[in-house]
Design an enzyme around this catalytic site. Sequence first.
Site, short mmCIF file in Angstrom:
data_model
loop_
_atom_site.label_atom_id
_atom_site.label_comp_id
_atom_site.label_asym_id
_atom_site.label_seq_id
_atom_site.Cartn_x
_atom_site.Cartn_y
_atom_site.Cartn_z
N THR A 90 6.24 80.22 42.50
CA THR A 90 7.01 80.35 41.25
C THR A 90 7.75 81.68 41.11
O THR A 90 7.19 82.73 41.42
CB THR A 90 6.01 80.29 40.07
OG1 THR A 90 5.12 79.21 40.30
CG2 THR A 90 6.73 80.14 38.74
N ARG A 140 2.28 65.42 40.05
CA ARG A 140 1.40 66.56 39.78
C ARG A 140 2.17 67.66 39.04
O ARG A 140 3.30 67.98 39.38
CB ARG A 140 0.84 67.11 41.10
CG ARG A 140 -0.03 68.38 40.96
CD ARG A 140 0.78 69.63 41.17
NE ARG A 140 -0.05 70.84 41.21
CZ ARG A 140 0.44 72.07 41.20
NH1 ARG A 140 1.74 72.26 41.16
NH2 ARG A 140 -0.34 73.10 41.23
N VAL A 141 1.56 68.24 38.02
CA VAL A 141 2.16 69.33 37.26
C VAL A 141 1.25 70.54 37.38
O VAL A 141 0.03 70.44 37.23
CB VAL A 141 2.31 68.91 35.78
CG1 VAL A 141 2.75 70.09 34.93
CG2 VAL A 141 3.32 67.76 35.66
N GLY A 142 1.86 71.70 37.65
CA GLY A 142 1.07 72.93 37.78
C GLY A 142 1.07 73.73 36.48
O GLY A 142 1.27 73.20 35.39
N ASP A 143 0.88 75.04 36.63
CA ASP A 143 0.81 75.93 35.47
C ASP A 143 2.20 76.28 34.90
O ASP A 143 2.32 76.65 33.73
CB ASP A 143 0.14 77.24 35.87
CG ASP A 143 0.91 77.95 36.98
OD1 ASP A 143 1.14 77.31 38.04
OD2 ASP A 143 1.31 79.11 36.80
N THR A 167 1.58 83.18 38.95
CA THR A 167 2.09 82.53 40.16
C THR A 167 0.88 82.24 41.03
O THR A 167 -0.14 82.91 40.92
CB THR A 167 3.13 83.40 40.88
OG1 THR A 167 3.56 82.72 42.07
CG2 THR A 167 2.59 84.77 41.28
N GLY A 168 0.99 81.25 41.90
CA GLY A 168 -0.13 80.90 42.76
C GLY A 168 -0.58 79.47 42.47
O GLY A 168 0.18 78.67 41.93
N GLY A 226 -1.60 76.63 40.70
CA GLY A 226 -1.49 76.39 39.27
C GLY A 226 -2.77 75.90 38.62
O GLY A 226 -3.09 76.28 37.49
N1 GLY Z 1 2.24 78.00 40.39
C1 GLY Z 1 2.99 76.90 40.77
C2 GLY Z 1 2.24 75.65 40.88
O1 GLY Z 1 1.04 75.66 41.07
O2 GLY Z 1 2.85 74.61 40.79
#
Ligand code: GLY
Length: 300
Positions: free
Chosen positions: A159, A187-190, A210-211, A213
């Site tokens: 990110t 799939r949805v991250g942070d 970042t990283g 999620g």
């Molecule tokens: N930080 C981005 C994700 O995990 O999608």
Amino acid sequence: MPDPVIIATWPFGMTAVRKGLALLEAGKAALDAAILGAQAVEDDPEVGSVGYGGIANAVGVVQLDACVMDGKTLGCGGVAGVENVRHVAALARRVMEETPHVLLVGEGARLFALEQGFRLDTLHTPESIAEWEKSRPRAGREGRDLAPEGTFPSDSHDTVTVLALDQTGSLAGVCTTSGLAHKRHGRVGDSPLIGAGLYVDDHAGAGGGTGVGEEIVRVCGSMVLVEAMRAGKSPQEACELAIARVNAAAVRRGVHPARVAFIALDPKGRTGAACTKGAKFEYAVGRKGKSELHTARETG
Ligand code: GLY
């Protein structure tokens, strides 16, 4: 009033910082600077984890996530799992400004983009298709995927999160990403989730992640670090505290060390950054006409 400051994740965040700093120093608002900075990264086909040229998911589709937050009003907006729209940070801003909602997903977000006059586009480049082909999950003998479900592109970055402080002393932030490479479809991250990938409040500070999620969502990472600043911690101390929270959760689940980093910016213009062990996290900071890359402290 403080000097304007802008901070962004990863070396490619330097593009956002340079662009955003010029705008802040010309007197533009923090939200405009953060979004236009992030948009320059979304447009860069060489960044394989954001916007145009972002790596595809498990079925070969690029699905983007983004959010924005305005520290003055606590106005915020996000979009998740969006296909065929390059400028998802700007789309998240439209969600904030043009709807009573905070989050739109998938086809609904894409229809909203059309309604708002965004162009539909392919997000693939020849390079991103080649990268996906090289590293995509391959079926084993029983048809099961041999590759892990969601990894990072080979440059190990993800990110772009941008936090900005403008000449009026107001804060804003943006997250934008294509997320984990080969992630499960849907799939949805942070990154589109307020409080996880981003939180901004002029009365406390701005924080972003970042990283991986899932590890950030689990502890509401950005909210944790902004609340730490509200309680009197410096941005650096707040980032280290949020990483400690991620580490503690990872130990409890037997996945330590998780791969996560945070950045922070407070209303005085002080910055902070920290990451989990081995994350090798670099971030860009711009102030007083200069942009520099820094390496974050790893917190065990
Ligand atoms: N930080 C981005 C994700 O995990 O999608």
